[in-house]
Every structure is written in structure tokens, then in C-alpha cells.
Design a protein around this motif. Structure first.
Motif, PDB file in Angstrom:
ATOM      1  N   GLY A  68       0.856  -1.258  -0.196  1.00  0.00           N
ATOM      2  CA  GLY A  68       0.048  -0.026   0.045  1.00  0.00           C
ATOM      3  C   GLY A  68       0.806   1.278   0.220  1.00  0.00           C
ATOM      4  N   PHE A  69       2.178   1.276   0.251  1.00  0.00           N
ATOM      5  CA  PHE A  69       2.791   2.514   0.027  1.00  0.00           C
ATOM      6  C   PHE A  69       2.951   2.944  -1.335  1.00  0.00           C
ATOM      7  N   PHE A  70       3.099   4.191  -1.448  1.00  0.00           N
ATOM      8  CA  PHE A  70       3.348   4.954  -2.676  1.00  0.00           C
ATOM      9  C   PHE A  70       4.097   6.195  -2.609  1.00  0.00           C
ATOM     10  N   THR A  71       4.667   6.866  -3.410  1.00  0.00           N
ATOM     11  CA  THR A  71       5.241   8.243  -3.510  1.00  0.00           C
ATOM     12  C   THR A  71       4.754   8.811  -4.702  1.00  0.00           C
ATOM     13  N   GLN A  72       4.189   9.979  -4.416  1.00  0.00           N
ATOM     14  CA  GLN A  72       3.676  10.840  -5.521  1.00  0.00           C
ATOM     15  C   GLN A  72       4.457  12.377  -5.616  1.00  0.00           C
ATOM     16  N   GLN A  73       4.962  12.789  -6.813  1.00  0.00           N
ATOM     17  CA  GLN A  73       5.519  13.784  -7.106  1.00  0.00           C
ATOM     18  C   GLN A  73       4.631  14.924  -7.654  1.00  0.00           C
ATOM     19  N   PRO A  74       4.925  16.082  -7.423  1.00  0.00           N
ATOM     20  CA  PRO A  74       4.271  17.283  -8.230  1.00  0.00           C
ATOM     21  C   PRO A  74       3.821  17.109  -9.651  1.00  0.00           C
ATOM     22  N   ASN A  75       2.219  17.437  -9.726  1.00  0.00           N
ATOM     23  CA  ASN A  75       2.077  17.191 -11.206  1.00  0.00           C
ATOM     24  C   ASN A  75       1.881  15.755 -11.516  1.00  0.00           C
ATOM     25  N   GLN A  76       1.554  14.956 -10.606  1.00  0.00           N
ATOM     26  CA  GLN A  76       1.258  13.667 -10.496  1.00  0.00           C
ATOM     27  C   GLN A  76      -0.006  13.253 -10.018  1.00  0.00           C
ATOM     28  N   SER A  77      -0.404  12.100 -10.359  1.00  0.00           N
ATOM     29  CA  SER A  77      -1.790  11.544  -9.884  1.00  0.00           C
ATOM     30  C   SER A  77      -2.033  10.127  -9.861  1.00  0.00           C
ATOM     31  N   ARG A  78      -2.878   9.712  -8.831  1.00  0.00           N
ATOM     32  CA  ARG A  78      -3.211   8.155  -8.912  1.00  0.00           C
ATOM     33  C   ARG A  78      -4.667   8.119  -9.086  1.00  0.00           C
ATOM     34  N   PHE A 101      -5.299  -3.347  -1.514  1.00  0.00           N
ATOM     35  CA  PHE A 101      -5.955  -3.804  -2.599  1.00  0.00           C
ATOM     36  C   PHE A 101      -6.520  -3.031  -3.267  1.00  0.00           C
ATOM     37  N   MET A 102      -6.233  -1.833  -3.273  1.00  0.00           N
ATOM     38  CA  MET A 102      -6.829  -0.725  -3.918  1.00  0.00           C
ATOM     39  C   MET A 102      -5.698  -0.327  -5.038  1.00  0.00           C
ATOM     40  N   SER A 103      -6.220  -0.675  -6.455  1.00  0.00           N
ATOM     41  CA  SER A 103      -5.408  -0.320  -7.579  1.00  0.00           C
ATOM     42  C   SER A 103      -4.932   0.987  -7.875  1.00  0.00           C
ATOM     43  N   ARG A 104      -3.875   1.251  -8.104  1.00  0.00           N
ATOM     44  CA  ARG A 104      -3.501   2.814  -8.298  1.00  0.00           C
ATOM     45  C   ARG A 104      -2.662   2.952  -9.644  1.00  0.00           C
ATOM     46  N   ARG A 105      -3.283   3.594 -10.507  1.00  0.00           N
ATOM     47  CA  ARG A 105      -2.711   3.933 -11.874  1.00  0.00           C
ATOM     48  C   ARG A 105      -2.093   5.320 -11.911  1.00  0.00           C
ATOM     49  N   LYS A 106      -0.862   5.206 -12.199  1.00  0.00           N
ATOM     50  CA  LYS A 106      -0.241   6.720 -12.004  1.00  0.00           C
ATOM     51  C   LYS A 106      -0.611   7.287 -13.444  1.00  0.00           C
ATOM     52  N   MET A 107      -0.654   8.589 -13.250  1.00  0.00           N
ATOM     53  CA  MET A 107      -1.151   9.407 -14.585  1.00  0.00           C
ATOM     54  C   MET A 107      -0.222  10.643 -14.111  1.00  0.00           C
ATOM     55  N   SER A 108       0.536  11.125 -15.361  1.00  0.00           N
ATOM     56  CA  SER A 108       1.323  12.393 -15.202  1.00  0.00           C
ATOM     57  C   SER A 108       0.360  13.535 -15.697  1.00  0.00           C
ATOM     58  N   MET A 133       4.158  20.408 -37.266  1.00  0.00           N
ATOM     59  CA  MET A 133       3.928  21.191 -36.338  1.00  0.00           C
ATOM     60  C   MET A 133       4.296  20.791 -35.105  1.00  0.00           C
ATOM     61  N   VAL A 134       4.479  21.536 -34.008  1.00  0.00           N
ATOM     62  CA  VAL A 134       4.898  21.292 -32.682  1.00  0.00           C
ATOM     63  C   VAL A 134       3.742  21.143 -31.633  1.00  0.00           C
ATOM     64  N   LEU A 135       3.398  20.198 -31.034  1.00  0.00           N
ATOM     65  CA  LEU A 135       2.023  20.222 -30.238  1.00  0.00           C
ATOM     66  C   LEU A 135       2.536  20.172 -28.753  1.00  0.00           C
ATOM     67  N   VAL A 136       1.904  20.952 -28.025  1.00  0.00           N
ATOM     68  CA  VAL A 136       2.167  20.909 -26.426  1.00  0.00           C
ATOM     69  C   VAL A 136       0.886  20.498 -25.857  1.00  0.00           C
ATOM     70  N   TRP A 137       0.952  19.653 -24.946  1.00  0.00           N
ATOM     71  CA  TRP A 137      -0.266  19.093 -24.309  1.00  0.00           C
ATOM     72  C   TRP A 137      -0.110  18.445 -22.991  1.00  0.00           C
ATOM     73  N   LYS A 138      -1.354  18.303 -22.356  1.00  0.00           N
ATOM     74  CA  LYS A 138      -1.417  17.667 -21.209  1.00  0.00           C
ATOM     75  C   LYS A 138      -2.618  17.022 -20.721  1.00  0.00           C
ATOM     76  N   VAL A 139      -2.734  15.893 -19.848  1.00  0.00           N
ATOM     77  CA  VAL A 139      -4.031  15.395 -19.325  1.00  0.00           C
ATOM     78  C   VAL A 139      -4.623  16.368 -18.356  1.00  0.00           C
ATOM     79  N   GLY A 167       2.154   0.982 -21.024  1.00  0.00           N
ATOM     80  CA  GLY A 167       0.958   0.981 -21.972  1.00  0.00           C
ATOM     81  C   GLY A 167       0.023   2.151 -22.145  1.00  0.00           C
ATOM     82  N   LYS A 168      -0.111   2.880 -21.058  1.00  0.00           N
ATOM     83  CA  LYS A 168      -1.183   3.841 -21.216  1.00  0.00           C
ATOM     84  C   LYS A 168      -0.677   5.369 -21.835  1.00  0.00           C
ATOM     85  N   ASP A 169       0.750   5.358 -21.585  1.00  0.00           N
ATOM     86  CA  ASP A 169       1.554   6.386 -22.363  1.00  0.00           C
ATOM     87  C   ASP A 169       1.783   6.189 -23.920  1.00  0.00           C
ATOM     88  N   ARG A 170       1.659   4.780 -24.177  1.00  0.00           N
ATOM     89  CA  ARG A 170       1.575   4.365 -25.439  1.00  0.00           C
ATOM     90  C   ARG A 170       0.334   4.854 -26.084  1.00  0.00           C
TER      91      ARG A 170
END
Length: 323
Positions: A68-78, A101-108, A133-139, A167-170
Motif C-alpha cells: 500500500g505504500f506509494f510516493t507521488q511527485q508534483p503534477n502526478q496523480s493516482r 487491495f486498491m489499484s493505483r494507476r499513475k497518471m502524469s 507542427m509542434v504540439l504541447v499538451w497535457k492530461v 501501455g497507457k502512455d503508448r
């Protein structure tokens, strides 16, 4: 809220039990220490089987709790998932512990940069052009980014055919690249590469002249396509624009011809003004009196001198200008 919600945004904060990782780590260490010391005393003084029966399940419990331990940095989410049910998005930073038992999917949530390689597209008048072109985007919406987008396991992203491990980034990169490519083709088809004539230069926006307007329209069009995946476009900017190789030489000659014609027009306009000024000054100051024939000859000579590409050779007239 369930995973099949159809609201505008399905993301909401996680309100479940999340405790400090340091506090939980201290409790687990104290628990493990107690579990090992007491059974070892029993092992030495009473029945070793009792001690083994206590140590084994308690050690397994300790290992499970450590998941159940996890570390989260700025601009990251679970993205928290409880046996297939979406429970919310946790976006605080630090060291935490949650139900193992809680699944945690990391998302930047950080800004990402993508270089869309030049593609061949027909412009408004049918000329094939190469545009990139150049594209700048975020979730923006982690729910949509995690649950609404998928990609085949063997999908590759990028012109160098480099597979992305996650896989999610892909899936996200593949989706963004394909949709951006489609939006770029659509926007390019509404504009001509360049104006055919100089007269319409200030009337119609072209790919070459309307940089800011075209970038804004491109950004809006890509945002429309990526909204379904919870992705926000920060900036979209054309960074490459050229005629396709098969017509580049022809278009270059056309541009050169247009430039030559424009230059000749300026030269002739200036030469006519200079000739008129010369004739007016000669007559005004009484330097020489010219009849119609001599006046026409001087005009012709002056235009040749002023408009010729090569230096004119002087001819000395030893005759008289008077009849």
C-alpha cells in the motif's frame, strides 16, 4: 459515481482513507518487531511450533500491507480503482499509504511536447505541400485518459519506431498523434499555400502569411478532437511548411518570376518619375530647348539607361540640337 458515467467530466477527487506513509511505516515496523520478539521467546521457552505458527502469517500480513505504500511527485496523480470500480483521483504529493487491495494507476499531469513530422497535404487550391507542427499538451481529465483510451499491445509510437514501455502512455501518444495529424490535414485544406497574385495579398489568409490565425484555428480543432480523451492542448504551432518535392522546382520558378515582375514594376515606376523630373528641370532652368522628336529620343535614352540590366554605353552627339 460509476465508470459508465456520461457527464462532461467524470473525474473527481478521491476521498477514501489515505494515511501518511511515514506513520504507517512506523506502525508496521513496531508490529513486525513485536511479532518477532514474542514468538522467539516462546520458541526458546515453550513449543517452537507455536512461534512458527505466529510468525508466518504475521510476516505475510506485513508484506501485504507494504504494497500500500506509494510516493507521488508534483503534477502526478493516482487513479484509484477498487476491484474494477473507479473511486476517484488522488493528486496530493508526498509519501502515503492506502489499502493495498486498491489499484493505483499513475497518471502524469505534466506538460508534454510532441513533434508531428511533416506530412504531405493538398492545400485549398490542390497544391501538395509538406507541413509539420509542434504540439504541447497535457492530461486534464484522468478518468477519460485512463478508461476511454486504449491501444493494441504491439502499437508503436513515433517516427523512430521506439516502443514506449508504459501501455497507457503508448495509448495516449498514439491517440494524440493520430488526431493531431487528422486536424492538421483538415485545417491545411482550408487555406492556400500562398497568394497566386500580389493583388490578393491583403485579402486572403494563407499558410505562409496567416501564422497566428492558422495556429489558433489548428489549436481549437485539435482541442475538439482530444476532448474525448480528457486531453488539453496548451499550444499548437506550425514549424515546417514547404511545397512538396514534385512541384517545388516549378513553384520556385513561379515565385522568382513574380519577384522579377514586381522588381521591374518598381524600376519602371521610378524611371518614369526620374525622366519626367529631368525634362521638367531642363525646361524650367532653360538649359536646352527640345522639340517633340528630340524630347522623345531623350525619354527613350533615359529609360534605357535607367531600366537596363547592363551599364549603358555613352554616345557623344557632335551635332546641333537646333534646326
Amino acid at each position: 459515481m460509476t465508470s459508465n458515467s456520461t457527464t462532461a467530466t467524470n473525474q473527481y477527487p478521491y476521498h477514501g482513507k489515505v494515511v501518511s506513509g511515514f506513520a504507517m511505516l512506523g506502525l508496521l515496523c513496531a508490529f513486525l518487531l513485536a511479532v518477532w520478539i514474542v514468538p522467539l521467546i516462546l520458541w526458546a521457552e515453550t513449543d517452537p511450533g507455536v512461534a512458527a505458527a505466529i510468525i508466518a502469517p504475521c510476516t505475510l500480513f506485513f508484506i501485504i500491507m507494504c504494497i500500500g505504500f506509494f510516493t507521488q511527485q508534483p503534477n502526478q496523480s493516482r487513479v484509484m480503482i477498487w476491484f474494477g470500480s473507479y473511486r476517484g483521483t488522488f493528486d496530493k504529493t508526498g509519501f502515503f499509504w492506502v489499502n493495498p487491495f486498491m489499484s493505483r494507476r499513475k497518471m502524469s499531469l505534466r506538460i508534454r511536447n510532441m513533434d508531428i513530422a511533416p506530412i504531405k497535404v493538398n492545400d485549398k487550391i490542390g497544391n501538395p505541400v509538406m507541413i509539420g507542427m509542434v504540439l504541447v499538451w497535457k492530461v486534464r481529465d484522468t478518468y477519460r485518459a485512463v478508461f476511454d483510451i486504449d491501444a493494441p499491445a504491439d502499437e508503436v509510437v513515433g517516427k523512430d519506431n521506439l516502443k514506449i514501455i508504459d501501455g497507457k502512455d503508448r495509448a495516449l501518444n498514439s491517440f494524440v498523434r493520430i488526431q493531431s495529424d487528422a486536424a492538421l490535414r483538415e485545417v491545411t485544406g482550408h487555406y492556400a499555400y500562398d497568394n497566386e497574385t500580389a493583388d490578393s495579398a491583403s485579402e486572403e489568409i494563407t499558410l505562409r502569411s496567416g501564422g497566428h490565425e492558422i495556429n489558433e484555428r489548428l489549436e481549437a480543432k485539435i482541442n475538439e478532437r482530444l476532448a474525448m480523451a480528457g486531453i488539453e492542448v496548451v499550444e499548437a504551432r506550425i514549424n515546417y511548411l514547404a511545397y512538396a518535392p514534385e512541384i517545388a522546382a516549378v513553384m520556385l520558378r513561379r515565385q522568382q518570376a513574380s519577384a522579377v515582375i514586381a522588381a521591374r514594376e518598381k524600376i519602371v515606376e521610378g524611371a518614369v518619375t526620374m525622366v519626367k523630373m529631368a525634362l521638367d528641370d531642363l525646361e524650367k532652368q532653360g538649359v536646352v530647348r527640345l522639340d517633340g522628336e528630340r524630347r522623345a529620343a531623350m525619354v527613350s535614352n533615359l529609360l534605357v539607361v535607367l531600366c537596363a540590366d547592363e551599364p549603358a554605353q555613352p554616345v557623344v552627339n557632335t551635332g546641333t540640337l537646333y534646326n
